[in-house]
Design a protein around this motif. Sequence first.
Motif, PDB file in Angstrom:
ATOM      1  N   VAL A  67     -12.675   4.506   0.937  1.00  0.00           N
ATOM      2  CA  VAL A  67     -11.401   4.136   0.315  1.00  0.00           C
ATOM      3  C   VAL A  67     -10.487   5.360   0.225  1.00  0.00           C
ATOM      4  N   ILE A 106     -16.686  -1.978  -0.409  1.00  0.00           N
ATOM      5  CA  ILE A 106     -15.658  -1.317   0.409  1.00  0.00           C
ATOM      6  C   ILE A 106     -16.016   0.158   0.470  1.00  0.00           C
ATOM      7  N   ILE A 153     -16.894  -0.069  -4.853  1.00  0.00           N
ATOM      8  CA  ILE A 153     -16.054   0.575  -3.850  1.00  0.00           C
ATOM      9  C   ILE A 153     -16.377   2.068  -3.831  1.00  0.00           C
ATOM     10  N   ILE A 172      -9.284  -5.168  -3.171  1.00  0.00           N
ATOM     11  CA  ILE A 172     -10.566  -5.805  -3.515  1.00  0.00           C
ATOM     12  C   ILE A 172     -10.475  -7.324  -3.314  1.00  0.00           C
ATOM     13  N   GLN A 228      -5.292  -1.318  -5.792  1.00  0.00           N
ATOM     14  CA  GLN A 228      -6.749  -1.381  -5.655  1.00  0.00           C
ATOM     15  C   GLN A 228      -7.248  -2.817  -5.828  1.00  0.00           C
TER      16      GLN A 228
END
Lengths: 125, 149
Positions: free
Chosen positions: B125, B122, B48, B111, B107
Amino acid sequence: MPWGVLPIHGSQLAKYGFRMLLVNTETIPGHTIVEAKGLVNGNTIRAKHLGRDIGAGLKNLVGGELTGYTELLNESRHEATQRMIAQAMSMQANAIVNVRFTTSAVAGGAAELYAYGTAVVVRPS
Amino acid sequence: MDTILVLLFPLILPLVGYGALSLIGAKMEQNHERNLDEREAAIGHFPIFDLANVPPGFTASAGQLVTGNAVLGTGWLKQFFASFRTLVGGEIVSYQRVLQRARREAQLRMIEDARSQGATAIINVRFETSDVGGVKPFSEVFCYGTMIR
């Protein structure tokens, strides 16, 4: 519930597989922005349910996750997003880029959820 | 002796009660942290980024918004002790732990949301923390980004 699906206003559209594309980046991978329509936004102010509030108060004796609130805020955020999507649809957009969310506590025991972004027309590249 | 005990009873009872509640709270906190460790280990390394563009080494043909949120309460006893901490200053470790748990939970939910849609990463963020309880310290951590695949 996935983001970008309109269960209330867009029920007929959802039936035909219509889906507003939402991203919080300025571009969408695999798509080209052909037209920028302008800023769209949606908000909702939610007061907490008394029962939920008492339940959360009891839960807070020991601390930990307050599931009722987690769900409430998630639902409210979806509602604000749907208002934003409805606005984008009225502008004949098919995607919203650079989506931002803000949350603020207003007058004791109520929270405002606000979503905004730029409505655009995209086509797959 | 008995009369002293009877007189002290209203004082002792809340202390015992609070003691028990704080023990339960500490146990629940440990369980939650263990649960987070397990779920994070099960997912393994999922990339991420808070970069706005697709990072080098990744290819993407689609993007979609993914989110995760969690509301955590601090617990009365922690609030009580934290109020003393604000008199002398310094780090409030108990709050720090609560917020960190909320952030990890949010988080992880983001995910898990992305993985269920077949994402490879991702990007962009963002984390947002807000106080939703008014006078009560209930904190919400909201986390969102754009999943790519």
